[in-house]
Design a protein around this motif. Structure first.
Motif, short mmCIF file in Angstrom:
data_model
loop_
_atom_site.label_atom_id
_atom_site.label_comp_id
_atom_site.label_asym_id
_atom_site.label_seq_id
_atom_site.Cartn_x
_atom_site.Cartn_y
_atom_site.Cartn_z
N TRP A 139 7.49 7.29 14.32
CA TRP A 139 6.76 6.02 14.31
C TRP A 139 6.96 5.28 15.63
N ALA A 140 8.21 5.22 16.10
CA ALA A 140 8.51 4.54 17.36
C ALA A 140 7.78 5.20 18.52
N LYS A 141 7.81 6.52 18.56
CA LYS A 141 7.15 7.24 19.66
C LYS A 141 5.64 7.05 19.64
N PHE A 142 5.05 6.99 18.45
CA PHE A 142 3.60 6.80 18.35
C PHE A 142 3.23 5.37 18.73
N GLU A 143 4.05 4.41 18.32
CA GLU A 143 3.76 3.01 18.66
C GLU A 143 3.90 2.76 20.16
N ARG A 144 4.69 3.58 20.84
CA ARG A 144 4.79 3.47 22.31
C ARG A 144 3.82 4.40 23.02
N ALA A 145 2.97 5.09 22.24
CA ALA A 145 1.96 6.02 22.78
C ALA A 145 2.61 7.18 23.54
N ALA A 196 0.83 -1.21 0.00
CA ALA A 196 0.00 0.00 0.00
C ALA A 196 0.87 1.26 0.00
N PHE A 197 2.00 1.21 0.72
CA PHE A 197 2.92 2.35 0.71
C PHE A 197 3.37 2.64 -0.73
N ALA A 198 3.75 1.60 -1.45
CA ALA A 198 4.27 1.77 -2.82
C ALA A 198 3.20 2.36 -3.74
N ARG A 199 1.96 1.88 -3.60
CA ARG A 199 0.88 2.43 -4.44
C ARG A 199 0.64 3.91 -4.11
N PHE A 200 0.65 4.25 -2.85
CA PHE A 200 0.45 5.64 -2.42
C PHE A 200 1.55 6.54 -2.98
N GLU A 201 2.78 6.10 -2.87
CA GLU A 201 3.91 6.89 -3.37
C GLU A 201 3.83 7.10 -4.87
N ALA A 202 3.48 6.05 -5.60
CA ALA A 202 3.38 6.16 -7.05
C ALA A 202 2.26 7.12 -7.45
N ALA A 203 1.13 7.03 -6.75
CA ALA A 203 -0.01 7.88 -7.08
C ALA A 203 0.27 9.35 -6.79
N ARG A 204 1.09 9.63 -5.77
CA ARG A 204 1.39 11.01 -5.39
C ARG A 204 2.67 11.53 -6.03
N GLY A 205 3.35 10.69 -6.80
CA GLY A 205 4.62 11.12 -7.41
C GLY A 205 5.72 11.31 -6.40
N LEU A 206 5.67 10.55 -5.31
CA LEU A 206 6.68 10.66 -4.26
C LEU A 206 7.87 9.76 -4.57
N PRO A 207 9.03 10.03 -3.97
CA PRO A 207 10.18 9.15 -4.17
C PRO A 207 9.85 7.74 -3.69
N ALA A 208 10.32 6.75 -4.42
CA ALA A 208 10.07 5.36 -4.06
C ALA A 208 10.60 5.07 -2.66
N ASP A 209 9.81 4.37 -1.88
CA ASP A 209 10.19 3.90 -0.53
C ASP A 209 10.39 5.03 0.48
N ILE A 210 9.85 6.22 0.22
CA ILE A 210 10.03 7.33 1.16
C ILE A 210 9.40 7.00 2.53
N ILE A 211 8.27 6.30 2.52
CA ILE A 211 7.61 5.97 3.79
C ILE A 211 8.43 4.94 4.56
N ARG A 212 8.88 3.90 3.88
CA ARG A 212 9.69 2.88 4.55
C ARG A 212 11.01 3.46 5.05
N ARG A 213 11.61 4.33 4.26
CA ARG A 213 12.89 4.91 4.68
C ARG A 213 12.71 5.82 5.90
N THR A 214 11.57 6.52 5.95
CA THR A 214 11.27 7.36 7.11
C THR A 214 11.05 6.50 8.34
N ASN A 215 10.36 5.38 8.17
CA ASN A 215 10.13 4.45 9.27
C ASN A 215 11.44 3.88 9.80
N ALA A 216 12.38 3.63 8.88
CA ALA A 216 13.62 2.93 9.24
C ALA A 216 14.67 3.86 9.85
#
Length: 212
Positions: free
Chosen positions: A48-54, A20-40
């Motif tokens: 992401w870590a702070k939100f997952e720990r509330a 789903a990340f890849a489809r979103f990025e392609a549809a918005r013309g975003l750099p490939a894997d920008i969401i995964r790279r931000t997560n990593a």
């Protein structure tokens, strides 16, 4: 001798959100894997870590994720990422869980977000009640303030199930989350797809987990 099988949820019992990340990025013309790279990036202390720990609320997560992604090349709002997480249940994996449940203890350790916690409006779509009922114990990062790969979350699970880690199988789609489980003595399975994961789980448990 295996006594328990412990499961990740997203990307294991459901399809990977990476698709789903890849489809979103392609549809918005975003750099490939920008969401995964931000997560990593800085994965133990990022938005992401702070939100997952509330540790932050939805508004703060939205702003922090946008700032972190912008530093990597393009702004992505955190709120836009949340709807991409749901995935589709993998029926063959759910059936495997059902068969495992008949023989062994079962647990689920899920890194999730307060907005998608079990019982929340979006969580009810993500965590189908009939599937969650197949677990003897569930640990949600957003409820306890710990997330994988913190070793403490795995220890909490084996204590709750009253099993030795060496008698456990653990499935996850992320290698970073498998490492602490493996170091504790668990048999680990990196889930690439349902067929491969079920075959490895059959080998580890000695059970038949699909119709031949």
């Amino acid at each position: 001798m295996i006594e328990a099988v412990i499961w990740d949820f997203g990307g294991v019992l459901t399809t990977s959100p990476f698709e789903a990340f890849a489809r979103f990025e392609a549809a918005r013309g975003l750099p490939a894997d920008i969401i995964r790279r931000t997560n990593a990036a800085n994965h133990r202390e990022n938005a992401w870590a702070k939100f997952e720990r509330a540790e932050v609320d939805l508004e703060a997560f939205d702003r922090l994720f946008a700032a972190e992604s912008l530093m990597l090349g393009a702004e992505v709002r955190g709120k836009d990422v949340l709807p991409l997480l749901s995935g589709e249940l993998r029926p063959e994996m759910v059936e495997a869980l059902r068969r495992v449940k008949a023989k062994f203890k079962t647990g689920c350790i899920t890194n999730n977000l307060p907005a998608n916690a079990i019982g929340s409006s979006s969580g009810r779509t993500l965590y189908v009640a009939e599937v969650m009922a197949l677990f003897d114990h569930i640990i949600e990062s957003a409820r306890i303030g710990l997330r994988k790969p913190d070793p403490r979350i795995y220890r909490m699970m084996v204590e709750a199930l009253a099993v030795d880690p060496r008698a456990c199988v653990y499935l996850d789609d992320l290698g970073v989350n498998l490492k602490p489980a493996r170091e504790m003595g668990m048999t680990t399975i990196k889930v690439l797809d349902a067929r491969q994961a079920i075959a490895e789980l059959e080998a580890a448990t000695g059970l038949t987990l699909r119709d031949q």
